[in-house]
Scaffold this motif. Structure first.
Motif, mmCIF file in Angstrom:
data_model
loop_
_atom_site.group_PDB
_atom_site.id
_atom_site.type_symbol
_atom_site.label_atom_id
_atom_site.label_comp_id
_atom_site.label_asym_id
_atom_site.label_seq_id
_atom_site.Cartn_x
_atom_site.Cartn_y
_atom_site.Cartn_z
ATOM 1 N N VAL A 167 20.491 -48.868 -48.643
ATOM 2 C CA VAL A 167 19.240 -49.478 -49.093
ATOM 3 C C VAL A 167 18.462 -48.435 -49.889
ATOM 4 O O VAL A 167 18.487 -47.249 -49.557
ATOM 5 C CB VAL A 167 18.408 -49.991 -47.884
ATOM 6 N N LEU A 168 17.792 -48.877 -50.944
ATOM 7 C CA LEU A 168 17.036 -47.973 -51.814
ATOM 8 C C LEU A 168 15.639 -48.519 -52.064
ATOM 9 O O LEU A 168 15.456 -49.745 -52.085
ATOM 10 C CB LEU A 168 17.765 -47.801 -53.153
ATOM 11 N N PRO A 169 14.662 -47.619 -52.282
ATOM 12 C CA PRO A 169 14.730 -46.161 -52.156
ATOM 13 C C PRO A 169 14.850 -45.726 -50.695
ATOM 14 O O PRO A 169 14.333 -46.387 -49.801
ATOM 15 C CB PRO A 169 13.415 -45.697 -52.775
ATOM 16 N N PHE A 170 15.515 -44.587 -50.480
ATOM 17 C CA PHE A 170 15.765 -44.103 -49.120
ATOM 18 C C PHE A 170 15.495 -42.601 -49.072
ATOM 19 O O PHE A 170 15.778 -41.883 -50.038
ATOM 20 C CB PHE A 170 17.210 -44.389 -48.712
ATOM 21 N N PHE A 171 14.949 -42.145 -47.930
ATOM 22 C CA PHE A 171 14.562 -40.732 -47.804
ATOM 23 C C PHE A 171 15.090 -40.158 -46.484
ATOM 24 O O PHE A 171 15.148 -40.857 -45.466
ATOM 25 C CB PHE A 171 13.035 -40.578 -47.847
ATOM 26 N N ARG A 172 15.450 -38.872 -46.540
ATOM 27 C CA ARG A 172 15.843 -38.123 -45.352
ATOM 28 C C ARG A 172 15.104 -36.786 -45.336
ATOM 29 O O ARG A 172 14.998 -36.127 -46.367
ATOM 30 C CB ARG A 172 17.357 -37.867 -45.339
#
Length: 271
Positions: A167-172
Motif C-alpha cells: 500500500v502506498l504511500p508507506f513509511f517505516r
C-alpha cells in the motif's frame, strides 16, 4: 564568358568578377553556389581538355568545412532541451536520499548509527504520494538530524514485495540497535500519524550496539532472490536453530505472498 565549374553546372560570369569576388580558401566557389542541387552537364571538357572530378566528395568536404564555423551557442541551443523536475524530485532536502537498490537500502540503514531513519515508499503514479510529498519535504527540513530514504516502488518492485509493501504511500521508522520502530501508511488527511511518530521517535537517544536495520527474515528474503550480497544475510549459530526455522517459515510465507502479488498483476493500493 561562359565556363563550367567543377561542380558540373554552367555559370555565366566574367573573369573579372570571379577574380574580384573570389573568397579566399574556397577555390573561387561562391557560397550561394554550394546550396544549389547538382545539375550534371553533358560536357566533360574545359577549354578543349577532358577533366575528371567527384561532385559529391567536393561538396561533402565543403559542407564539412562550413559546419565547423557554426557558432557554439547555436549548436548548444539546437540540442539543449530543458526538462522540468518531476514531482518526486522537487524541493528535496539534503537529508533526503533516493535509494536505487536493495543493497543500497541495507547499507544506508546499517551506516546510519543512532540517527532516526525514515523510509518513504512512493510511486510516481500515486496521487496520494504526490500530494503528500511537499509536506514530507517540510518535515525533513525541520528535522535535519533524521535521514529520509526515498524508495520508488516502480523501480524496486521486487524489493518492495520482499518487504511486504502493498500500500502506498508507506513509511517505516528505524533507529540504531532498536531496528524497526514502527510502520504505517498515511496521506494528507492522516498526516498527524506521521507527525506523532516523528515526535515520539525523533528525540535523540543512545542505542547500545550496532545498527540493526532490516529484520533477519527480510535480509534472507532479499539474499535468496539475489538482491543483496550473501555477506549481509544473518549468520546463525548452532544454538539458534529455532530462530533459523522461524525465519525460514517467514521467508516461505513472504515468497508465497510475493508470487500471489505478481499473479494479481503486481497490484498495489495507492491512496
Amino acid at each position: 564568358m561562359s565556363c563550367s565549374l567543377k561542380a558540373g553546372f554552367p555559370v555565366s560570369v566574367s573573369d573579372e568578377t570571379i577574380i574580384k569576388n573570389r573568397p579566399i580558401g574556397y577555390f573561387g566557389v561562391c557560397p550561394s553556389i554550394v546550396n544549389l542541387q547538382f545539375a550534371h552537364s553533358k560536357s566533360r571538357e574545359f577549354m578543349g581538355k577532358p577533366i575528371q572530378f567527384s561532385d559529391q566528395k567536393f561538396f561533402s568536404n565543403r559542407n564539412a568545412k562550413a559546419s565547423r564555423h557554426i557558432p557554439t551557442h547555436y549548436a548548444q541551443a539546437s540540442i539543449c532541451i530543458s526538462r522540468g523536475l518531476r514531482w518526486w524530485e522537487k524541493t528535496l532536502m539534503p537529508n533526503m536520499i533516493e535509494i536505487h537498490s536493495a543493497q543500497e537500502l541495507v547499507g544506508s540503514l546499517l551506516n546510519a548509527g543512532d540517527r532516526l531513519v525514515i523510509i518513504d515508499f512512493y510511486s510516481p503514479g500515486c496521487g496520494g504520494c504526490k500530494a503528500l510529498h511537499p509536506k514530507i519535504c517540510q518535515l525533513a527540513e525541520s528535522n535535519p538530524d533524521a535521514i529520509f530514504l526515498k524508495v520508488n516502488y516502480e523501480e524496486l518492485k521486487t524489493m518492495c514485495h520482499s518487504l511486504h509493501i502493498h500500500v502506498l504511500p508507506f513509511f517505516r521508522f528505524y533507529r540504531g540497535a532498536e531496528g524497526k520502530l514502527c510502520s504505517f501508511s498515511c496521506t494528507n488527511a492522516t498526516i498527524k500519524k506521521f507527525k506523532d511518530a516523528l515526535a515520539k521517535y525523533g528525540t535523540e537517544r543512545c542505542c547500545l550496539g550496532p545498527a540493526k536495520g532490516l529484520e533477519d527474515s527480510e535480509l534472507m528474503a532479499l539474499a535468496s532472490t539475489g538482491q543483496i550480497s550473501r555477506k549481509l544475510q544473518p549468520n546463525f549459530t548452532k544454538g539458534d536453530n529455532e530462530k533459523e526455522e522461524s525465519v525460514l517459515k517467514e521467508i516461505i510465507l513472504s515468497s508465497k505472498e510475493t508470487k500471489m502479488g505478481f499473479k494479481e498483476g503486481n497490484a498495489v493500493l495507492m491512496a
